[in-house]
Design an enzyme around this catalytic site. Structure first.
Site, mmCIF file in Angstrom:
data_model
loop_
_atom_site.group_PDB
_atom_site.id
_atom_site.type_symbol
_atom_site.label_atom_id
_atom_site.label_comp_id
_atom_site.label_asym_id
_atom_site.label_seq_id
_atom_site.Cartn_x
_atom_site.Cartn_y
_atom_site.Cartn_z
ATOM 1 N N CYS A 236 -62.623 -55.582 86.386
ATOM 2 C CA CYS A 236 -61.614 -56.629 86.284
ATOM 3 C C CYS A 236 -60.221 -56.007 86.205
ATOM 4 C CB CYS A 236 -61.879 -57.474 85.037
ATOM 5 S SG CYS A 236 -60.627 -58.751 84.754
ATOM 6 N N CYS B 233 -58.782 -56.922 82.435
ATOM 7 C CA CYS B 233 -59.302 -56.389 81.174
ATOM 8 C C CYS B 233 -60.199 -55.169 81.354
ATOM 9 C CB CYS B 233 -60.054 -57.483 80.408
ATOM 10 S SG CYS B 233 -61.642 -57.934 81.149
ATOM 11 N N CYS C 154 -65.233 -62.551 85.772
ATOM 12 C CA CYS C 154 -65.220 -61.629 84.637
ATOM 13 C C CYS C 154 -65.641 -62.421 83.406
ATOM 14 C CB CYS C 154 -63.826 -61.028 84.430
ATOM 15 S SG CYS C 154 -63.736 -59.968 82.963
ATOM 16 N N CYS D 150 -62.856 -61.767 80.131
ATOM 17 C CA CYS D 150 -61.556 -62.453 80.018
ATOM 18 C C CYS D 150 -61.509 -63.747 80.823
ATOM 19 C CB CYS D 150 -60.417 -61.534 80.455
ATOM 20 S SG CYS D 150 -60.352 -61.231 82.242
ATOM 21 N N ASP E 229 -51.286 -36.514 101.622
ATOM 22 C CA ASP E 229 -52.549 -36.248 100.944
ATOM 23 C C ASP E 229 -53.694 -36.860 101.750
ATOM 24 O OD1 ASP E 229 -54.725 -36.015 99.282
ATOM 25 O OD2 ASP E 229 -53.795 -36.986 97.550
#
Length: 437
Positions: free
Chosen positions: A199, A202, A221, A224, A349
């Site tokens: 999530c 949270c 979720c 939360c 990168d």
């Protein structure tokens, strides 16, 4: 518009004309010239248009092109940068040929780079902003995904009257409250088994009723209570998903696009959603979808002497893996060409390549692999690491040599993947050899 802005646009048009005569193109310099003459050129010209912004990690160029194809069937005065020049100069460049009408607004459909959005959003004052998706991309430029989304959040807050059309299947997009009116689109189809995702609010594990790919789906979720928002526009079924086209259902109607991949169904859904915000009829949308042209570097078909090759740009693990999943569908022996650069526009990168699931091609009948680009050695090593026999791989230090070999090849199925600047450089060689226009 001011005299200064009119002169700036005229100068941009002249620059574009000269570039077309001398180099065959160039979408950034005309905008750069116009901006130098009139720093407020974007503010001045955009007020004559309903502005639609398309932003996100993947799918911006194709989504912009699809929307443009639809809207051109209904409206006359369209401005777009559908070839993908999506930073300040490219966006201004899209307007240099515009014909502002003070009596009737036109429509500007603009792809905007996530990192550039905050620099142009107030000047553009968009009516709509489309958020396609956000995935890990160019770590040296954007940082992590949450940092990138904060850029989009900041931009949205600057234009609270803009309506957001967001991919509701991506948990990040509904995790932060915003002052804007928001509408969501998504895909209600189970495409693969859910992976572990967390999530964004949270950090607890998400559960899914349906799952498409890379964290997208009907999520909840339980910690939360963040969950997928109510969708206004939904793909309810996918009827056909092969290596050359996709057929799917939205609101009981079937649509087909002549490109493959679940990720392109999301792009088509975003375009459909935007069209419906303007009450455009399904028949117009269907016809525009069927007649869409493949955007350069996105399942682009290239004709050599003896065969047709498919070129796909890849720039992050999610996009790469979606392209590899298409190559998996090939039913005939194939040649794989893998081109990798690490210029700033690609992301210096290139460690993201390790997350590409090249191992998924282990069962394919691959007759030869060619690697090239300034980071060809990195690509070669990754393929060897994925289990490919080193004797299959030929590494090149010159893209012209690759093109010459492809011209003389007897392979009937050639799949080319390339990072962004490698794709541009490869296409330049093709143009120089008059293989493409």
């Amino acid at each position: 518009m001011s005299i200064r802005t009119n002169f700036a646009l005229l100068s941009g048009r002249l620059t574009k004309h000269l570039l077309m005569k001398t180099t065959g193109g160039g979408s950034s310099l005309p905008g750069k010239v116009a901006h130098k003459i009139s720093p407020n050129v974007l503010d001045d010209v955009s007020q004559y248009y309903d502005v639609i912004i398309v932003t996100g990690t993947n799918g911006k160029t194709l989504t912009t092109s699809l929307i443009t194809n639809i809207f051109k069937r209904k409206y006359d005065n369209i401005v777009t940068n559908s070839r993908g020049s999506n930073m300040l100069q490219g966006i201004i460049g899209a307007f240099v040929d515009s014909k502002p009408n003070k009596h009737k607004k036109g429509i500007a459909i603009l792809e905007v780079d996530e990192g550039s959005l905050n620099n142009v959003v107030e000047a553009l004052n968009p009516k709509y902003i489309i958020h396609t998706n956000l995935f890990l991309d160019q770590m040296d430029r954007y940082g992590d995904v949450k940092e990138t989304y904060q850029l989009l959040v900041n931009a949205a807050k600057k234009v609270p009257d803009a309506t957001l059309l967001q991919n509701g299947d991506l948990p990040l997009f509904s995790s932060v409250p915003l002052p804007n009116k928001r509408k969501f689109f998504g895909v209600d189809v189970q495409a693969e088994s859910p992976k572990i995702n967390y999530c964004p609010r949270c950090n607890h594990t998400l559960s899914y009723k349906t799952y498409t790919y890379s964290g997208q789906g009907n999520f909840t979720c339980h910690a939360c209570h963040l969950k997928r928002p109510e969708l206004k526009y939904t793909v309810d079924n996918i009827y056909n998903l092969n290596e050359s086209s996709s057929t799917f259902e939205i609101d009981g109607e079937r649509f087909t696009i002549p490109v493959a991949g679940l990720y392109n169904i999301y792009n088509a859904l975003a375009a459909y959603s935007m069209a419906k915000e303007y009450s455009i009829e399904n028949e117009i949308i269907k016809a525009a979808f069927l007649e869409m042209k493949r955007v350069f570097g996105r399942q682009e078909l290239i004709s050599f002497k003896n065969q047709i090759a498919t070129l796909n740009v890849v720039k992050n693990p999610v996009g790469l893996n979606q392209v590899l999943s298409l190559i998996e569908k090939s039913e005939t022996p194939l040649m794989l060409v893998a081109l990798l650069n690490n210029r700033p526009a690609d992301g210096v990168d290139v460690s993201w390549l390790k997350d590409g699931n090249f191992e998924s091609l282990a069962d394919q009948d691959i007759i030869e692999i060619k690697t090239g680009g300034i980071s060809a050695e990195v690509m070669t090593n990754r393929l060897i690491e994925a289990g490919f026999n080193e004797s299959l791989i030929k590494e090149y230090d010159d893209l012209e040599k690759i093109v010459s070999d492809l011209q003389n090849s007897d392979a009937k199925n050639i799949q080319i993947i390339a990072s962004y600047t490698a794709m541009l450089e490869f296409r330049k060689v093709l143009k120089d050899k008059e293989i493409i226009n």
